[in-house]
Design a protein around this motif. Sequence first.
Motif, PDB file in Angstrom:
ATOM      1  N   LEU A 507       0.825  -1.245  -0.058  1.00 45.42           N
ATOM      2  CA  LEU A 507       0.074  -0.010   0.057  1.00 45.42           C
ATOM      3  C   LEU A 507       0.910   1.065  -0.136  1.00 45.42           C
ATOM      4  CD1 LEU A 507      -2.913  -0.874   2.770  1.00 45.42           C
ATOM      5  CD2 LEU A 507      -2.819  -0.792   0.073  1.00 45.42           C
ATOM      6  N   GLU A 508       2.072   1.134   0.808  1.00 46.76           N
ATOM      7  CA  GLU A 508       3.017   2.291   0.618  1.00 46.76           C
ATOM      8  C   GLU A 508       3.426   2.724  -0.510  1.00 46.76           C
ATOM      9  OE1 GLU A 508       5.674   1.687   3.887  1.00 46.76           O
ATOM     10  OE2 GLU A 508       4.202   2.132   5.342  1.00 46.76           O
ATOM     11  N   ALA A 509       4.005   1.482  -1.266  1.00 47.50           N
ATOM     12  CA  ALA A 509       4.241   1.727  -2.607  1.00 47.50           C
ATOM     13  C   ALA A 509       3.331   2.370  -3.661  1.00 47.50           C
ATOM     14  CB  ALA A 509       4.778   0.238  -3.321  1.00 47.50           C
ATOM     15  N   ILE A 510       2.009   1.889  -3.277  1.00 41.31           N
ATOM     16  CA  ILE A 510       1.092   2.580  -4.207  1.00 41.31           C
ATOM     17  C   ILE A 510       0.663   4.125  -3.914  1.00 41.31           C
ATOM     18  CG2 ILE A 510      -1.459   2.459  -5.084  1.00 41.31           C
ATOM     19  CD1 ILE A 510      -0.973  -0.536  -4.668  1.00 41.31           C
ATOM     20  N   PHE A 511       0.435   4.327  -2.638  1.00 42.33           N
ATOM     21  CA  PHE A 511      -0.127   5.586  -2.152  1.00 42.33           C
ATOM     22  C   PHE A 511       0.686   6.381  -1.253  1.00 42.33           C
ATOM     23  CE2 PHE A 511      -3.784   2.317  -2.156  1.00 42.33           C
ATOM     24  CZ  PHE A 511      -4.418   3.027  -3.021  1.00 42.33           C
ATOM     25  N   GLY A 512       1.774   5.846  -0.681  1.00 41.66           N
ATOM     26  CA  GLY A 512       2.823   6.629   0.183  1.00 41.66           C
ATOM     27  C   GLY A 512       2.305   6.359   1.641  1.00 41.66           C
ATOM     28  N   ASP A 513       3.040   6.470   2.630  1.00 38.50           N
ATOM     29  CA  ASP A 513       2.836   6.186   3.856  1.00 38.50           C
ATOM     30  C   ASP A 513       2.126   6.858   4.424  1.00 38.50           C
ATOM     31  OD1 ASP A 513       4.536   8.262   3.954  1.00 38.50           O
ATOM     32  OD2 ASP A 513       5.902   7.305   5.457  1.00 38.50           O
ATOM     33  N   GLU A 514       2.013   8.262   4.426  1.00 35.26           N
ATOM     34  CA  GLU A 514       1.072   9.172   4.935  1.00 35.26           C
ATOM     35  C   GLU A 514      -0.578   8.751   4.542  1.00 35.26           C
ATOM     36  OE1 GLU A 514      -0.846  11.829   7.289  1.00 35.26           O
ATOM     37  OE2 GLU A 514       1.383  11.112   7.252  1.00 35.26           O
ATOM     38  N   ALA A 515      -0.492   8.545   3.044  1.00 34.44           N
ATOM     39  CA  ALA A 515      -1.985   8.327   2.917  1.00 34.44           C
ATOM     40  C   ALA A 515      -2.429   7.003   3.264  1.00 34.44           C
ATOM     41  CB  ALA A 515      -1.715   8.320   1.165  1.00 34.44           C
ATOM     42  N   VAL A 516      -1.645   5.941   3.373  1.00 35.32           N
ATOM     43  CA  VAL A 516      -1.963   4.711   4.074  1.00 35.32           C
ATOM     44  C   VAL A 516      -2.319   4.847   5.568  1.00 35.32           C
ATOM     45  CG1 VAL A 516      -1.019   2.341   4.754  1.00 35.32           C
ATOM     46  CG2 VAL A 516      -0.509   3.313   2.532  1.00 35.32           C
ATOM     47  N   ARG A 517      -1.639   5.644   6.308  1.00 38.98           N
ATOM     48  CA  ARG A 517      -2.077   5.800   7.599  1.00 38.98           C
ATOM     49  C   ARG A 517      -3.577   6.527   7.604  1.00 38.98           C
ATOM     50  NH1 ARG A 517       3.407   6.741   8.459  1.00 38.98           N
ATOM     51  NH2 ARG A 517       3.296   8.989   8.111  1.00 38.98           N
ATOM     52  N   ARG A 518      -3.571   7.484   6.777  1.00 36.43           N
ATOM     53  CA  ARG A 518      -4.947   8.176   6.776  1.00 36.43           C
ATOM     54  C   ARG A 518      -6.016   7.086   6.299  1.00 36.43           C
ATOM     55  NH1 ARG A 518      -3.445  11.893   3.877  1.00 36.43           N
ATOM     56  NH2 ARG A 518      -4.113  11.257   1.707  1.00 36.43           N
ATOM     57  N   MET A 519      -5.820   6.388   5.404  1.00 36.32           N
ATOM     58  CA  MET A 519      -6.869   5.622   4.898  1.00 36.32           C
ATOM     59  C   MET A 519      -7.143   4.548   6.117  1.00 36.32           C
ATOM     60  SD  MET A 519      -5.272   4.921   1.091  1.00 36.32           S
ATOM     61  CE  MET A 519      -6.571   3.553   0.756  1.00 36.32           C
ATOM     62  N   ALA A 520      -6.249   4.292   6.685  1.00 35.60           N
ATOM     63  CA  ALA A 520      -6.549   3.065   7.786  1.00 35.60           C
ATOM     64  C   ALA A 520      -7.324   3.674   8.896  1.00 35.60           C
ATOM     65  CB  ALA A 520      -5.111   2.391   8.375  1.00 35.60           C
ATOM     66  N   GLN A 521      -6.952   4.890   9.405  1.00 30.66           N
ATOM     67  CA  GLN A 521      -7.812   5.629  10.417  1.00 30.66           C
ATOM     68  C   GLN A 521      -9.049   5.808   9.887  1.00 30.66           C
ATOM     69  OE1 GLN A 521      -5.242   9.187  11.189  1.00 30.66           O
ATOM     70  NE2 GLN A 521      -3.838   7.752  12.549  1.00 30.66           N
ATOM     71  N   SER A 522      -9.134   6.120   8.867  1.00 30.34           N
ATOM     72  CA  SER A 522     -10.737   6.650   8.527  1.00 30.34           C
ATOM     73  C   SER A 522     -11.525   5.284   8.292  1.00 30.34           C
ATOM     74  CB  SER A 522     -10.591   7.130   7.080  1.00 30.34           C
ATOM     75  OG  SER A 522     -11.826   7.507   6.439  1.00 30.34           O
ATOM     76  N   ALA A 523     -10.945   4.329   7.824  1.00 32.08           N
ATOM     77  CA  ALA A 523     -11.701   3.103   7.727  1.00 32.08           C
ATOM     78  C   ALA A 523     -11.917   2.431   9.141  1.00 32.08           C
ATOM     79  CB  ALA A 523     -10.961   2.097   7.088  1.00 32.08           C
ATOM     80  N   GLN A 524     -10.925   2.726  10.083  1.00 34.18           N
ATOM     81  CA  GLN A 524     -11.305   2.346  11.248  1.00 34.18           C
ATOM     82  C   GLN A 524     -12.465   2.968  12.208  1.00 34.18           C
ATOM     83  OE1 GLN A 524      -7.330   2.638  13.483  1.00 34.18           O
ATOM     84  NE2 GLN A 524      -7.504   0.584  13.980  1.00 34.18           N
ATOM     85  N   LYS A 525     -12.429   4.143  11.832  1.00 28.88           N
ATOM     86  CA  LYS A 525     -13.641   5.124  12.431  1.00 28.88           C
ATOM     87  C   LYS A 525     -14.670   4.763  11.928  1.00 28.88           C
ATOM     88  CE  LYS A 525     -10.743   9.212  13.843  1.00 28.88           C
ATOM     89  NZ  LYS A 525     -10.393  10.554  13.334  1.00 28.88           N
ATOM     90  N   ASN A 526     -14.922   4.631  10.438  1.00 27.86           N
ATOM     91  CA  ASN A 526     -16.007   3.982   9.799  1.00 27.86           C
ATOM     92  C   ASN A 526     -16.777   2.773  10.295  1.00 27.86           C
ATOM     93  OD1 ASN A 526     -18.264   3.447   8.029  1.00 27.86           O
ATOM     94  ND2 ASN A 526     -16.840   3.898   6.188  1.00 27.86           N
ATOM     95  N   LEU A 527     -15.689   1.722  10.476  1.00 27.92           N
ATOM     96  CA  LEU A 527     -16.091   0.528  11.074  1.00 27.92           C
ATOM     97  C   LEU A 527     -16.818   0.781  12.625  1.00 27.92           C
ATOM     98  CD1 LEU A 527     -16.711  -2.377  10.982  1.00 27.92           C
ATOM     99  CD2 LEU A 527     -14.309  -2.853  11.356  1.00 27.92           C
ATOM    100  N   GLY A 528     -16.138   1.561  13.208  1.00 25.85           N
ATOM    101  CA  GLY A 528     -16.413   1.932  14.893  1.00 25.85           C
ATOM    102  C   GLY A 528     -17.874   2.335  14.829  1.00 25.85           C
ATOM    103  N   ARG A 529     -17.872   3.567  13.823  1.00 21.73           N
ATOM    104  CA  ARG A 529     -19.469   4.038  13.687  1.00 21.73           C
ATOM    105  C   ARG A 529     -20.631   3.086  13.198  1.00 21.73           C
ATOM    106  NH1 ARG A 529     -22.138   5.808   9.497  1.00 21.73           N
ATOM    107  NH2 ARG A 529     -20.436   5.451   8.152  1.00 21.73           N
ATOM    108  N   ARG A 530     -20.227   2.253  12.349  1.00 23.79           N
ATOM    109  CA  ARG A 530     -21.357   1.490  11.851  1.00 23.79           C
ATOM    110  C   ARG A 530     -21.552   0.453  12.837  1.00 23.79           C
ATOM    111  NH1 ARG A 530     -22.904   1.262   6.480  1.00 23.79           N
ATOM    112  NH2 ARG A 530     -21.645   2.657   5.208  1.00 23.79           N
TER     113      ARG A 530
END
Length: 576
Positions: A507-530
């Motif tokens: 994922l870092e090779a595709i998006f970069g490490d900052e984007a991967v962290r942002r995506m993971a945090q967003s997805a975690q919050k989304n799952l917690g909300r759902r």
Amino acid sequence: MRAPAGIGPSAAEVASLLEDLRQTLDALRFPLDLPQAPDAREEAVDLRHQLDDYIRPRYASLDAPLLTVVGGSTGSGKSALVNALVGRSVAQSSAIRPTTRTPLLVHHPDDRRWFDGPRILPELARVRGRGGDSHTELGLAEADTLPPGLALLDSPDIDSIVEDNRRLAAQLLSAADLWLFVTTAARYADAIPWAMLDEAAARNIVVAIVLNRVPSGVGAEVRSDLARRLTERNLDHAPLFVIGESDLGEGLIPEPDVAGIRAWLEGLAHDSSARTAVARQTLGGAVDGVTARGQTLLPALDEQRSALITLASQVDDAFAQAHAKVVSAVDDGSVLRGEVLARWQDFVGSGEILRQVEAGVGKVRDRIAAWFRGDTQAQAEQVEEAIEDGIARMLIGETESAIATVERAWARGLGGERLVSNAAERLRSHEERVEAATMLVRQWQGDLTDLIREEGKDKRAAARVLSLGVNTVGIALMIVIFASTAGLTGGEVVVAGGTAVVAQKLLEAIFGDEAVRRMAQSAQKNLGRRAGEFMVDDAEPFRDELATLGVDASAGENLGEILALLTAARRGEQGE
């Protein structure tokens, strides 16, 4: 309720506050079976009766006829006394007990308008004549031998073996302007009559005592003892009449025996100022009594409110803990246990590909991509299904554990089995819960796909995503989200931690490490909300059941405020 003409501003305020009190009492609920609830329910009913039967109508019509309730013990001769005062047989008198079941109100023909309608005792249907055998009816009879401005009401026994009789007798006595309390030489020391007389003293009601059926030769002794008892209870001002024992047969009590009672009643009826004074005295005592008795409801209301808060917090705590466990499982890698971990290991392996990543992702990026482009579609679907099943089972398990926790707490605590049963009827079934959880995970996975596409807008990233496939990148992102090893042990840490590095580096090779962290945090919050929304659907039936109880958390405060205002207004009224 309009205040009658001729009363001062404080009395008008009292009348207005009594309307507020009546509405407040009507809204009170004591639905939870708590220690103070039974007495509070009964007291609230009695207070509503007192307001409807007597206080409110009397405030609205101070010039209405005085209602004299003839009450007393079983067999004391109440009906016989009414007949004697009227001068003919209007009330049923018999040796069979209880005799009086349907109360009978006797009035002068000119006073008919005051009693035909529901001005007083509105819950009792009017029946002309003696009526039948019903506790929901009020018999009405006219007698021109009674003076205008005075009515007699023959009441059931206060100590009747029939509970409905006792309740109705107490209600009727509370609706009286004055009591004509009948007892006998044999029964005057009984506890129940004195309890009623104690209430009369507390309410400052105008009361007269009739000592009936006194045997010859003991009248002075019994009268003296009864007078002493009355003095001890601050009722020494109450007129005391004595009627000797006689065989009535089919006739009436001899006129000389009731002449004193008749003269006293007629004196009140003919003197408008005396009649008004009686009404005001009894009315004031009744209002003060209602105010004092209303205070006794406050602890029971607080008990209900506190219990409601406790029951609601048990729901909130159980589901909050369940949600926290789901969030924790996402954070600590527990989702990667079992089937998910096995399928991910099959998909990515942990040998050569891991060593290539460790050698440097920049050098082997093409090899990794080529490996993922292999014939791995079936394995990818297996990983997706395992993750979907794992999350769904976790959601369902924690939610049903929360449900069981609430049901246990309610059943053994303040709610009882009835609340649990009612709430259970609103809960969705296990099958419905499974379907909803599966749909939730799929929707979350769809959100991940949208997130990947949003982050992959860059041409280079888009090409890499396209070359690997959105599903494969999505799986890698899910593994990164669940890759913490805090919840894993032993060999699981080695496998999960090692193979997760592949997903992270890819994922870092595709998006970069900052984007991967942002995506993971967003997805975690989304799952917690759902997950929270999912659990709300099973918490709501419990909250809805509490709402249907109708407990107003502010009821005690509102009642207390009205009672305080009423007390202050009564002080002003007494000073006018």
